[in-house]
Design an enzyme around this catalytic site. Structure first.
Site, PDB file in Angstrom:
ATOM      1  N   ASN A   1      39.835  30.300   1.151  1.00  0.00           N
ATOM      2  CA  ASN A   1      40.353  29.983   2.483  1.00  0.00           C
ATOM      3  C   ASN A   1      39.151  29.959   3.427  1.00  0.00           C
ATOM      4  O   ASN A   1      38.654  31.007   3.842  1.00  0.00           O
ATOM      5  CB  ASN A   1      41.360  31.066   2.889  1.00  0.00           C
ATOM      6  CG  ASN A   1      42.006  30.777   4.236  1.00  0.00           C
ATOM      7  OD1 ASN A   1      41.662  29.812   4.908  1.00  0.00           O
ATOM      8  ND2 ASN A   1      42.930  31.629   4.628  1.00  0.00           N
TER       9      ASN A   1
ATOM     10  N   ARG B   1      42.913  26.480   0.573  1.00  0.00           N
ATOM     11  CA  ARG B   1      43.895  26.370   1.634  1.00  0.00           C
ATOM     12  C   ARG B   1      43.391  25.349   2.642  1.00  0.00           C
ATOM     13  O   ARG B   1      42.264  25.453   3.128  1.00  0.00           O
ATOM     14  CB  ARG B   1      44.059  27.726   2.322  1.00  0.00           C
ATOM     15  CG  ARG B   1      45.058  27.683   3.420  1.00  0.00           C
ATOM     16  CD  ARG B   1      45.253  29.031   4.045  1.00  0.00           C
ATOM     17  NE  ARG B   1      46.330  28.964   5.018  1.00  0.00           N
ATOM     18  CZ  ARG B   1      46.733  29.983   5.727  1.00  0.00           C
ATOM     19  NH1 ARG B   1      46.163  31.160   5.580  1.00  0.00           N
ATOM     20  NH2 ARG B   1      47.715  29.844   6.584  1.00  0.00           N
TER      21      ARG B   1
ATOM     22  N   HIS C   1      52.104  27.511   8.125  1.00  0.00           N
ATOM     23  CA  HIS C   1      52.492  28.628   7.242  1.00  0.00           C
ATOM     24  C   HIS C   1      53.352  28.127   6.075  1.00  0.00           C
ATOM     25  O   HIS C   1      54.120  28.890   5.488  1.00  0.00           O
ATOM     26  CB  HIS C   1      53.339  29.699   7.969  1.00  0.00           C
ATOM     27  CG  HIS C   1      52.625  30.440   9.041  1.00  0.00           C
ATOM     28  ND1 HIS C   1      53.220  30.727  10.258  1.00  0.00           N
ATOM     29  CD2 HIS C   1      51.389  30.983   9.086  1.00  0.00           C
ATOM     30  CE1 HIS C   1      52.372  31.402  11.006  1.00  0.00           C
ATOM     31  NE2 HIS C   1      51.261  31.567  10.324  1.00  0.00           N
TER      32      HIS C   1
ATOM     33  N   ARG D   1      49.034  33.635  21.229  1.00  0.00           N
ATOM     34  CA  ARG D   1      49.536  32.297  21.594  1.00  0.00           C
ATOM     35  C   ARG D   1      50.863  32.416  22.327  1.00  0.00           C
ATOM     36  O   ARG D   1      51.691  33.260  21.996  1.00  0.00           O
ATOM     37  CB  ARG D   1      49.753  31.442  20.339  1.00  0.00           C
ATOM     38  CG  ARG D   1      48.479  31.122  19.611  1.00  0.00           C
ATOM     39  CD  ARG D   1      48.738  30.309  18.361  1.00  0.00           C
ATOM     40  NE  ARG D   1      47.828  30.723  17.314  1.00  0.00           N
ATOM     41  CZ  ARG D   1      48.117  30.720  16.023  1.00  0.00           C
ATOM     42  NH1 ARG D   1      49.294  30.292  15.595  1.00  0.00           N
ATOM     43  NH2 ARG D   1      47.228  31.129  15.144  1.00  0.00           N
TER      44      ARG D   1
ATOM     45  N   GLU E   1      50.484  34.086  -0.142  1.00  0.00           N
ATOM     46  CA  GLU E   1      50.049  32.690  -0.087  1.00  0.00           C
ATOM     47  C   GLU E   1      49.027  32.393  -1.180  1.00  0.00           C
ATOM     48  O   GLU E   1      49.003  31.300  -1.736  1.00  0.00           O
ATOM     49  CB  GLU E   1      49.466  32.394   1.302  1.00  0.00           C
ATOM     50  CG  GLU E   1      50.556  32.335   2.360  1.00  0.00           C
ATOM     51  CD  GLU E   1      50.040  32.514   3.774  1.00  0.00           C
ATOM     52  OE1 GLU E   1      49.754  33.678   4.151  1.00  0.00           O
ATOM     53  OE2 GLU E   1      49.921  31.521   4.499  1.00  0.00           O
TER      54      GLU E   1
END
Ligand code: ADP
Length: 397
Positions: free
Chosen positions: A7, A95, A184, A236, A383
């Site tokens: 990643n 990823r 996601h 956020r 993941e």
């Protein structure tokens, strides 16, 4: 086969080496501060029953190729590594943030795939260039090892147009691809694969998103063109009236880019509480009656409730609600807050089961009562294992 999961961020590279024979994580590591002062690699051999072997290196790291070389050297360390040679790595799964509309599944990387990831840079300007650097660095140092790209957006490609279109003139969709993509996806898919029916998945972490899934297929999700949309998150703001952008820009003499940075980095739990983006800090302050922390928590809980109601309506009901990721897996009190008052929907919680599944003790658990018409579960996400599974599947076909 051993699969390396990578990643790559703009200045970091996180990795796991997974033995797919038993899906056992062998090594977990990360290289940080690539291209900036304070380069750092930390790697831990995670094999159970073996003493934790840790490598930590501090040295300047020029670029992603150098970071990848350091990673491979650490993996092959005679004393604290896990493999003797790079040839033991059967494939690398990467990823990748944004696959636009081009990718609804993972793919083996070739020149066309890299071009397509490049074409999606305007949609993922921070992540896609870094993801590409990670892929190209691995190609350079492991030219004979297949590389696979796994997209964060892919799972959501099954959404119907009524869910993904925005109400701006359609030409912006046609010309630039302005629409809801969702993120996601690998986490939502991991959770969705293991359960059936009409599911609402609450992925609550630093970044948070919900999805509505029917028979394993995503029909709606809360993140949009970018990961800024939807729930209030760590830093956020989530959904708001877009006119707020203009309003703040005019009043604060800021550019649109500056307002967007504010909305991505200084808003959410952090912006409301003025304290922290971490839910543990918000909880501690809210429990001590800090008004702004209480407000931040209330806003998050209310937001999740609204999405659950909306997605139940969208699917004509809900059979299962699943909590996952840092907050979803560990914060039993927050799950309790979200689920309280949801009896109308058919939710009956088992408070003891819910409380037992928290604070680092999350395992896959049903946290609703046995007679609850809607089943509520905690499923710890993984993941990396999804990326490794896709990679194995593609390279052994
Ligand atoms: P990311 O989106 O960066 O992967 P995570 O999924 O790790 O983030 O989620 C981070 C959030 O999860 C933080 O708000 C943190 O408070 C919460 N969290 C993580 N671990 C725990 C824990 N053991 N107990 C309570 N909260 C946790």
């Amino acid at each position: 086969m051993k699969i390396l999961v990578v990643n790559a961020g703009s200045s970091s590279l996180k990795y796991q080496l997974i033995d797919m024979d038993g899906e056992q994580m062998l090594v977990k590591g990360q290289v940080e501060r690539i291209g900036i002062e304070g380069g750092h690699l930390k790697q831990t051999v995670t094999l159970p029953g073996v003493d934790k072997k840790v490598i930590e290196i501090f040295q300047p790291i020029e670029n992603h190729v150098e970071a990848t070389q350091m990673m491979l050297k650490a993996l092959q360390d005679p004393e604290k590594g896990a493999i003797r040679s790079v040839v033991e790595i059967g494939a690398v799964g990467h990823r990748v943030l944004h696959g636009g509309t081009k990718f609804s599944a993972s793919v083996v990387v070739n020149e066309d795939v890299k071009d397509a990831i490049r074409e999606c840079i305007p949609l993922g300007p921070l992540h896609n260039p870094a993801n590409l650097m990670g892929i190209e660095a691995c190609e350079k140092v492991m030219p004979d090892t297949p590389q696979v790209a796994v997209f964060d957006t892919a799972f959501h490609q099954t959404m119907p147009p009524k869910a993904y279109m925005y109400g701006v003139p359609k030409k912006y969709h046609d010309q630039y691809g302005v629409r809801r993509y969702g993120f996601h996806g690998t986490s939502h898919r991991y959770v969705a694969q293991r359960v059936g029916q009409r599911i609402i998945i609450c992925h609550l972490g630093n970044g948070s998103s919900l999805s509505a899934v029917v028979d394993g297929k995503c029909v709606d999700t809360s993140m949009g063109l970018t990961p800024l949309d939807g729930l209030l998150m760590g830093t956020r703001c989530g959904t708001l009236d877009p006119a707020v952008v203009q309003f703040i820009a005019n009043n604060e003499n800021m550019s649109v880019d500056e307002v967007l940075t504010l909305m991505n980095k200084k808003s959410g739990l952090l912006g409301i509480s003025g304290l922290s983006s971490d839910m543990r800090d918000i909880d501690a302050a809210a429990d001590a009656y800090n008004g702004d922390a209480m407000l931040a928590r209330d806003m998050l809980v209310y937001g999740i409730k609204k999405y659950i109601g909306a997605y139940a309506a969208a699917m004509g009901g809900v059979d299962m609600i699943v909590f996952t990721a840092g907050i979803g897996e560990n914060n039993g009190a927050l799950r309790e807050r979200v689920m309280s008052g949801m009896e109308y929907l058919g939710v009956r919680m088992d408070h003891a089961r819910n409380a037992a599944c928290a604070d680092g003790h999350a395992t896959e658990s049903v946290i609703s009562a046995d007679d609850s018409p809607v089943k509520v579960l905690v499923i710890p996400t993984n993941e990396e294992i999804m990326i490794a599974r896709d990679t194995l599947d593609l390279v052994t076909r």
